[in-house]
Scaffold this motif. Structure first.
Motif, PDB file in Angstrom:
ATOM      1  N   VAL A 122       0.942  -1.036  -0.013  1.00 27.06           N
ATOM      2  CA  VAL A 122       0.017  -0.080   0.152  1.00 27.06           C
ATOM      3  C   VAL A 122       0.703   1.355   0.082  1.00 27.06           C
ATOM      4  CG1 VAL A 122      -1.944  -0.884   0.950  1.00 27.06           C
ATOM      5  CG2 VAL A 122      -0.233  -0.119   2.463  1.00 27.06           C
ATOM      6  N   LEU A 123       0.511   2.517  -0.913  1.00 25.97           N
ATOM      7  CA  LEU A 123       1.026   3.516  -1.072  1.00 25.97           C
ATOM      8  C   LEU A 123       0.473   4.810  -0.878  1.00 25.97           C
ATOM      9  CD1 LEU A 123       3.312   2.453  -4.085  1.00 25.97           C
ATOM     10  CD2 LEU A 123       4.037   2.147  -1.892  1.00 25.97           C
ATOM     11  N   ASN A 124       1.112   5.760  -0.341  1.00 21.72           N
ATOM     12  CA  ASN A 124       0.372   7.141  -0.415  1.00 21.72           C
ATOM     13  C   ASN A 124       1.058   7.886  -1.611  1.00 21.72           C
ATOM     14  OD1 ASN A 124       2.703   8.378   0.524  1.00 21.72           O
ATOM     15  ND2 ASN A 124       1.674   7.929   2.697  1.00 21.72           N
ATOM     16  N   MET A 125       0.405   8.820  -1.912  1.00 19.59           N
ATOM     17  CA  MET A 125       1.040   9.776  -2.941  1.00 19.59           C
ATOM     18  C   MET A 125       2.424  10.031  -2.810  1.00 19.59           C
ATOM     19  SD  MET A 125      -1.234  10.064  -5.453  1.00 19.59           S
ATOM     20  CE  MET A 125      -2.664   9.558  -5.748  1.00 19.59           C
ATOM     21  N   LYS A 126       2.815  10.443  -1.576  1.00 20.41           N
ATOM     22  CA  LYS A 126       4.241  10.530  -1.049  1.00 20.41           C
ATOM     23  C   LYS A 126       5.092   9.556  -1.551  1.00 20.41           C
ATOM     24  CE  LYS A 126       7.288  12.827   2.350  1.00 20.41           C
ATOM     25  NZ  LYS A 126       7.326  13.143   3.642  1.00 20.41           N
ATOM     26  N   ASP A 127       4.532   8.353  -1.010  1.00 22.30           N
ATOM     27  CA  ASP A 127       5.491   7.035  -1.493  1.00 22.30           C
ATOM     28  C   ASP A 127       5.726   6.956  -2.972  1.00 22.30           C
ATOM     29  OD1 ASP A 127       5.404   6.349   1.360  1.00 22.30           O
ATOM     30  OD2 ASP A 127       3.561   5.170   1.061  1.00 22.30           O
ATOM     31  N   ALA A 128       4.564   7.295  -3.742  1.00 19.11           N
ATOM     32  CA  ALA A 128       4.639   7.103  -5.249  1.00 19.11           C
ATOM     33  C   ALA A 128       5.483   7.986  -5.668  1.00 19.11           C
ATOM     34  CB  ALA A 128       3.202   6.973  -5.509  1.00 19.11           C
ATOM     35  N   ALA A 129       5.469   9.235  -5.410  1.00 16.98           N
ATOM     36  CA  ALA A 129       6.597  10.430  -5.929  1.00 16.98           C
ATOM     37  C   ALA A 129       7.951   9.879  -5.502  1.00 16.98           C
ATOM     38  CB  ALA A 129       6.262  11.593  -5.212  1.00 16.98           C
ATOM     39  N   SER A 130       7.974   9.250  -4.344  1.00 14.30           N
ATOM     40  CA  SER A 130       9.357   9.031  -4.048  1.00 14.30           C
ATOM     41  C   SER A 130       9.998   7.690  -4.619  1.00 14.30           C
ATOM     42  CB  SER A 130       9.473   8.692  -2.638  1.00 14.30           C
ATOM     43  OG  SER A 130      10.781   8.365  -2.037  1.00 14.30           O
ATOM     44  N   THR A 131       8.991   7.002  -4.875  1.00 16.91           N
ATOM     45  CA  THR A 131       9.438   5.657  -5.798  1.00 16.91           C
ATOM     46  C   THR A 131       9.821   6.217  -7.254  1.00 16.91           C
ATOM     47  OG1 THR A 131       8.171   4.198  -4.503  1.00 16.91           O
ATOM     48  CG2 THR A 131       8.646   3.376  -6.605  1.00 16.91           C
ATOM     49  N   ILE A 132       8.896   6.934  -7.625  1.00 18.30           N
ATOM     50  CA  ILE A 132       9.244   7.500  -9.084  1.00 18.30           C
ATOM     51  C   ILE A 132      10.430   8.253  -9.195  1.00 18.30           C
ATOM     52  CG2 ILE A 132       8.330   8.787 -10.971  1.00 18.30           C
ATOM     53  CD1 ILE A 132       5.403   8.152 -10.098  1.00 18.30           C
TER      54      ILE A 132
END
Length: 286
Positions: free
Chosen positions: A196-206
């Protein structure tokens, strides 16, 4: 024979690839002539068809016994898919596998989530054998934000909400197994990715995938609506997306992570890191 609707979508493409590789009898349905020619060039039995055209659907279903039903969010989705179910019942279709959504709800403020719930009920009441796939949000949704991501920011209204994003290719893989195995009728499967990811996690992964800082920017709803409209989204779509992210995602849509993808396919679902790395060039070179 299986009729695959949405054959040019990410889900449909993966499904058609697996059916073709494993020499299963299927027919791919698409809406545009250029799509038709491309599918036929790949050696597929392909036909033109539109959910708004009952006779076209009837023609596409000729000789088929199984229907894979998927369509993108649109204002006519409810009536279109009900029409497809009606035609399937009148023809020789004996089994429908349908892609719904994990947030389908008859009282949802998200128009397509409400439509999905109504269609699911309609299909169950049709008397035909069915299987329903209910995926969470698609990782591919982030590909609609490649322009701002390439400039170093991810604008959204998702707050700190958590989602078990799934790669649409995994949905296609699940669909293949459900369609070609005989023990999934009257089953509903909730599908998600491995985390599970939030938007901050997604941005960091990208950011890690592209080697460039990407910052999540939480926008107020009105600003996100302006952004969506400026990028070509209709008023209906923009309003629905705001409801989906601000009301569903921001308030958490983190179903407990199940292992249905692994159980049904024998493959671990793709991680968001794998997705970001695969689409690195898209995020960098808008």
């Amino acid at each position: 024979m299986i009729l695959v609707t949405g054959a040019t979508s990410v889900i449909g493409q993966k499904l058609c690839q697996l059916l073709s590789e494993n020499k299963k009898a299927f027919r791919a349905m698409c809406r545009k002539e250029d799509q038709l020619q491309k599918l036929r060039a790949q050696g597929m039995d392909a036909v033109l068809g539109d959910f708004k055209d009952a006779e076209g659907l009837r023609s596409a279903m000729k000789g088929c016994t199984t229907l894979f039903l998927v369509s993108p969010p649109n204002e006519d989705q409810l009536e279109s898919e009900k029409r497809a179910i009606d035609v399937a019942r009148q023809e020789q279709i004996t089994y429908i596998v349908r892609v719904s959504a994990s947030d389908a709800n008859l009282r949802s403020s998200v128009p397509w989530a409400q439509a999905h719930a109504h269609i699911d009920h309609y299909m169950r009441a049709s008397g035909m054998p069915w299987t329903i796939l209910k995926p969470t949000a698609f990782m591919q949704n982030f590909l609609t934000m490649t322009k701002p991501i390439s400039k170093g920011y991810l604008p959204q209204v998702g707050g700190k909400g958590l989602v078990g994003y799934i790669d649409a290719q995994d949905i296609g893989r699940v669909a293949y197994h459900v369609l070609t195995e005989g023990d999934h009728k009257r089953a509903t499967y909730y599908l998600n990715g491995p985390e599970v990811l939030n938007m901050k996690d997604a941005a960091s992964t990208i950011a890690k995938a592209i080697g460039k800082k990407v910052r999540y920017v939480h926008l107020p709803s009105f600003a996100f609506r302006v952004l969506l409209r400026a990028t070509g989204a209709s008023r209906w779509l923009a309003n629905g997306l705001i409801q989906q992210y601000a009301e569903v995602v921001a308030k958490n849509h983190d179903h407990d992570l199940g292992e249905e993808v692994l159980r049904l396919t024998g493959h671990q679902p793709r991680s968001f890191t794998e997705f970001a790395q695969e689409n690195r060039e898209s995020f960098l070179n808008w």
